[in-house]
Design an enzyme around this catalytic site. Structure first.
Site, PDB file in Angstrom:
ATOM      1  N   CYS A   1       0.844  -1.198   0.000  1.00  0.00           N
ATOM      2  CA  CYS A   1       0.000   0.000   0.000  1.00  0.00           C
ATOM      3  C   CYS A   1       0.881   1.250   0.000  1.00  0.00           C
ATOM      4  CB  CYS A   1      -0.936   0.019   1.206  1.00  0.00           C
ATOM      5  SG  CYS A   1      -2.017   1.482   1.211  1.00  0.00           S
TER       6      CYS A   1
ATOM      7  N   CYS B   1      -0.231   4.141   2.352  1.00  0.00           N
ATOM      8  CA  CYS B   1       0.101   3.886   3.760  1.00  0.00           C
ATOM      9  C   CYS B   1       1.608   3.987   4.004  1.00  0.00           C
ATOM     10  CB  CYS B   1      -0.431   2.532   4.200  1.00  0.00           C
ATOM     11  SG  CYS B   1      -2.247   2.456   4.234  1.00  0.00           S
TER      12      CYS B   1
END
Length: 173
Positions: free
Chosen positions: A132, A135
């Site tokens: 991700c 993130c």
């Protein structure tokens, strides 16, 4: 011998690099024991590999306290959810999703009870496993704000990479 080294010893010859890298990461001096073993535990849980989790739990039991261990497990759990959601909002062509409230409970992020930088390091490493980018960027920024050096972050991601590799190869045996 540590449980992680024993598990790595079960890997086939073609995975020798994983064995060597795991061994060197277990003696890594660039992280505190809390950072190193918390990251190892979070990453083991992040891989969802039962044998790797059992080995990491065994090796970390006398290296970190239960509060840190629970925070590492919590980082893996909340990142398993967040990495899917935020990867979607980042990759979807419709920018409206990124503007919508997530409406996901993330209490662990604020109630883990350990040093913020350590929890962010665990979360970053699991986010690297889960791929991700949003993130990763978010956790890396917070770590920088807490004065965590790039070398420390790199080491945590190296742990993530090796743990993921060990879990992947072990799953094929």
């Amino acid at each position: 011998m540590s449980a992680l080294k024993t598990l790595a010893g079960e890997l086939p010859a073609y995975a020798k690099d994983l064995k060597l890298n795991l061994s060197s990461l277990l003696t890594e001096q660039g992280l505190t024991d809390v950072q190193k073993f918390g990251t190892i535990l979070a990453c083991a849980h992040g891989t969802a590999s039962k044998p790797l989790i059992a080995a990491a739990e065994a090796d970390c039991a006398d290296k970190i306290d239960e509060k840190t261990a629970e925070a590492a497990r919590g980082a893996a759990a909340v990142m398993a959810m967040n990495n899917v959601y935020y990867r979607f909002t980042h990759l979807a062509g419709n920018e409206d999703y990124a503007k919508m409230p997530a409406k996901l409970r993330m209490n662990m992020i604020g109630t883990h009870g350990i040093a913020k930088a350590d929890f962010e390091l665990f979360s970053l490493a699991v986010s690297a496993i889960n791929g991700c980018g949003l993130c990763i960027d978010s956790h890396e920024k917070v770590l920088g704000q807490h004065g965590v050096k790039a070398e420390t972050i790199q080491t945590a991601v190296r742990i993530a990479a090796v743990m993921n590799g060990v879990a992947t190869v072990h799953a094929t045996l």
